[in-house]
Scaffold this active site. Structure first.
Site, PDB file in Angstrom:
ATOM      1  N   ASN A   6      53.168  33.455  61.323  1.00  0.00           N
ATOM      2  CA  ASN A   6      54.535  32.954  61.470  1.00  0.00           C
ATOM      3  C   ASN A   6      55.386  34.035  62.136  1.00  0.00           C
ATOM      4  OD1 ASN A   6      57.324  32.343  60.916  1.00  0.00           O
ATOM      5  ND2 ASN A   6      56.617  30.819  59.455  1.00  0.00           N
ATOM      6  N   ASP A   8      58.650  33.777  62.992  1.00  0.00           N
ATOM      7  CA  ASP A   8      60.091  33.570  62.822  1.00  0.00           C
ATOM      8  C   ASP A   8      60.861  34.882  62.719  1.00  0.00           C
ATOM      9  OD1 ASP A   8      59.628  30.855  62.779  1.00  0.00           O
ATOM     10  OD2 ASP A   8      59.931  30.618  60.624  1.00  0.00           O
ATOM     11  N   HIS A   9      60.289  35.865  62.013  1.00  0.00           N
ATOM     12  CA  HIS A   9      61.046  37.085  61.734  1.00  0.00           C
ATOM     13  C   HIS A   9      61.219  37.971  62.965  1.00  0.00           C
ATOM     14  CE1 HIS A   9      61.975  36.820  57.447  1.00  0.00           C
ATOM     15  NE2 HIS A   9      60.935  36.015  57.420  1.00  0.00           N
ATOM     16  N   ARG A  17      71.249  41.196  66.412  1.00  0.00           N
ATOM     17  CA  ARG A  17      72.142  41.858  67.352  1.00  0.00           C
ATOM     18  C   ARG A  17      72.599  40.933  68.478  1.00  0.00           C
ATOM     19  NH1 ARG A  17      72.088  47.498  67.273  1.00  0.00           N
ATOM     20  NH2 ARG A  17      73.676  47.289  68.894  1.00  0.00           N
ATOM     21  N   HIS A  42      59.306  27.924  62.479  1.00  0.00           N
ATOM     22  CA  HIS A  42      60.115  26.980  61.716  1.00  0.00           C
ATOM     23  C   HIS A  42      61.398  26.723  62.494  1.00  0.00           C
ATOM     24  CE1 HIS A  42      62.004  25.908  57.508  1.00  0.00           C
ATOM     25  NE2 HIS A  42      62.284  25.014  58.443  1.00  0.00           N
ATOM     26  N   ARG A  44      64.591  25.474  62.014  1.00  0.00           N
ATOM     27  CA  ARG A  44      65.502  25.088  60.940  1.00  0.00           C
ATOM     28  C   ARG A  44      66.703  24.333  61.506  1.00  0.00           C
ATOM     29  NH1 ARG A  44      64.703  27.930  55.887  1.00  0.00           N
ATOM     30  NH2 ARG A  44      66.689  26.988  55.310  1.00  0.00           N
ATOM     31  N   ARG A  48      68.764  29.385  62.435  1.00  0.00           N
ATOM     32  CA  ARG A  48      69.068  30.769  62.073  1.00  0.00           C
ATOM     33  C   ARG A  48      68.119  31.779  62.710  1.00  0.00           C
ATOM     34  NH1 ARG A  48      67.776  30.892  55.657  1.00  0.00           N
ATOM     35  NH2 ARG A  48      69.310  29.219  55.754  1.00  0.00           N
ATOM     36  N   GLU A  69      57.018  24.044  61.711  1.00  0.00           N
ATOM     37  CA  GLU A  69      57.595  23.619  60.439  1.00  0.00           C
ATOM     38  C   GLU A  69      58.976  23.031  60.683  1.00  0.00           C
ATOM     39  OE1 GLU A  69      55.505  27.092  57.683  1.00  0.00           O
ATOM     40  OE2 GLU A  69      57.633  27.245  58.218  1.00  0.00           O
ATOM     41  N   THR A  99      65.051  31.591  52.134  1.00  0.00           N
ATOM     42  CA  THR A  99      63.799  31.093  52.686  1.00  0.00           C
ATOM     43  C   THR A  99      63.412  29.854  51.885  1.00  0.00           C
ATOM     44  OG1 THR A  99      61.500  31.673  53.244  1.00  0.00           O
ATOM     45  CG2 THR A  99      62.401  32.570  51.193  1.00  0.00           C
ATOM     46  N   THR A 100      62.429  29.112  52.335  1.00  0.00           N
ATOM     47  CA  THR A 100      62.031  27.891  51.652  1.00  0.00           C
ATOM     48  C   THR A 100      61.588  28.207  50.226  1.00  0.00           C
ATOM     49  OG1 THR A 100      61.291  27.011  53.763  1.00  0.00           O
ATOM     50  CG2 THR A 100      60.587  25.843  51.797  1.00  0.00           C
ATOM     51  N   GLU A 150      49.970  21.902  52.707  1.00  0.00           N
ATOM     52  CA  GLU A 150      50.059  23.349  52.563  1.00  0.00           C
ATOM     53  C   GLU A 150      50.630  23.634  51.182  1.00  0.00           C
ATOM     54  OE1 GLU A 150      52.107  27.331  54.534  1.00  0.00           O
ATOM     55  OE2 GLU A 150      51.832  25.524  55.753  1.00  0.00           O
ATOM     56  N   HIS A 214      53.446  31.184  51.691  1.00  0.00           N
ATOM     57  CA  HIS A 214      54.761  31.579  51.169  1.00  0.00           C
ATOM     58  C   HIS A 214      54.623  32.775  50.239  1.00  0.00           C
ATOM     59  CE1 HIS A 214      59.068  30.879  51.033  1.00  0.00           C
ATOM     60  NE2 HIS A 214      59.022  31.313  49.789  1.00  0.00           N
ATOM     61  N   GLY A 215      55.180  33.882  50.674  1.00  0.00           N
ATOM     62  CA  GLY A 215      55.177  35.095  49.879  1.00  0.00           C
ATOM     63  C   GLY A 215      53.870  35.863  49.889  1.00  0.00           C
ATOM     64  N   GLN A 237      56.374  37.011  57.190  1.00  0.00           N
ATOM     65  CA  GLN A 237      57.264  38.141  56.952  1.00  0.00           C
ATOM     66  C   GLN A 237      56.507  39.447  56.739  1.00  0.00           C
ATOM     67  OE1 GLN A 237      58.067  40.042  54.033  1.00  0.00           O
ATOM     68  NE2 GLN A 237      59.790  41.092  54.991  1.00  0.00           N
TER      69      GLN A 237
END
Length: 260
Positions: A6, A8-9, A17, A42, A44, A48, A69, A99-100, A150, A214-215, A237
């Protein structure tokens, strides 16, 4: 086991910035070269991190399958249908959450899910549902024409952090667990693992492919990897965080080696 990375981060860092760097697009070739099996993003509702333009460019240019996602919002579903990723994973979404924080309410939102899944299938997009490892929820998921579920591993990851790190005071989603003793936390962790095992087994019996996420990070994978029915992990992440120090290619390779 397959690894969905993933990214996203990367967009989170860029957007901090309001500049164009780092570009999530640059991750595509790196993840492929490092042995990743899938790109996960994802889109969203509040945009974001990943934007519509990010999603479009990533899907059009990725040499790996893209798992997009998204929420059940009709506008988002229409966008996903137009973008045609390899797979859409339907997730719950609250604008105020960091987060989700849990799985879809498959039973309570059955009508909305049926409509969204139908649209996605008509667009020839594979569909997965992000759900808690609850047997009734898994059985309800199997009634829909979806390809995969999932399993939400957030509860497991939070309990693991409570027992094995000093992060308990900084993880917003586990404040309710702070009053538990270590023995109680250990019992809760074992119960969470058992739920994931039972959920994955039930899903496989119902002919659903099983992913999890997740996590998850470099330290808490051992129990998840013992669940043979889980075919894919989606991790973001922790990989992007590790890449700050090691570079993205090395971070993906290290994760891939752990789950191979």
């Amino acid at each position: 086991m397959k690894l969905g990375v993933n990214i996203d981060h990367i967009a989170v860092l860029r957007n901090a910035r309001l500049v164009n760097d780092p570009d999530p697009m640059d991750a595509l070739g790196i993840v492929k070269r490092a042995g990743g099996d899938q790109i996960t993003i994802h889109l969203r509702e509040d945009r974001r991190h990943i934007t519509d333009e990010d999603a479009k460019r990533i899907i059009e240019n990725s040499f790996l399958p893209v798992n997009l996602e998204c929420s059940l919002d009709e506008e988002i579903i229409d966008i996903v249908c137009s973008l045609k990723p390899h797979r859409a994973t339907l997730v719950p979404e609250k604008r105020e959450e960091v987060t989700t924080e849990g799985g879809l309410d498959v039973i309570g939102q059955s009508k909305r899910l049926e409509a969204a899944v139908s649209k996605l299938r008509q667009a020839d997009i594979a569909v997965s549902l992000f759900i808690d490892p609850d047997i009734k929820t898994i059985e309800a998921s199997a009634q829909l024409p979806v390809d995969m579920i999932e399993l939400h591993t957030g509860t497991y990851a939070n309990l693991y952090a409570m027992l094995h790190t000093n992060l308990s005071r900084s993880i917003h989603s586990i404040k309710s667990l702070e009053s538990l003793s270590r023995s109680e936390l250990n019992d809760a962790l074992n119960e969470s693992i058992a739920q994931l095992q039972k959920g994955a087994k039930k899903a496989a019996e119902l002919k659903l492919e099983v992913a999890a996420g997740h996590g998850l990070n470099y330290h808490n994978l051992d129990e998840i990897l013992k669940i043979s029915e889980i075919e894919e992990l989606n991790i973001g992440q922790s990989i992007v965080a590790r890449s700050v120090y090691t570079g993205l290619e090395a971070a993906v390779k290290e994760m891939k080696a752990l789950i191979a």
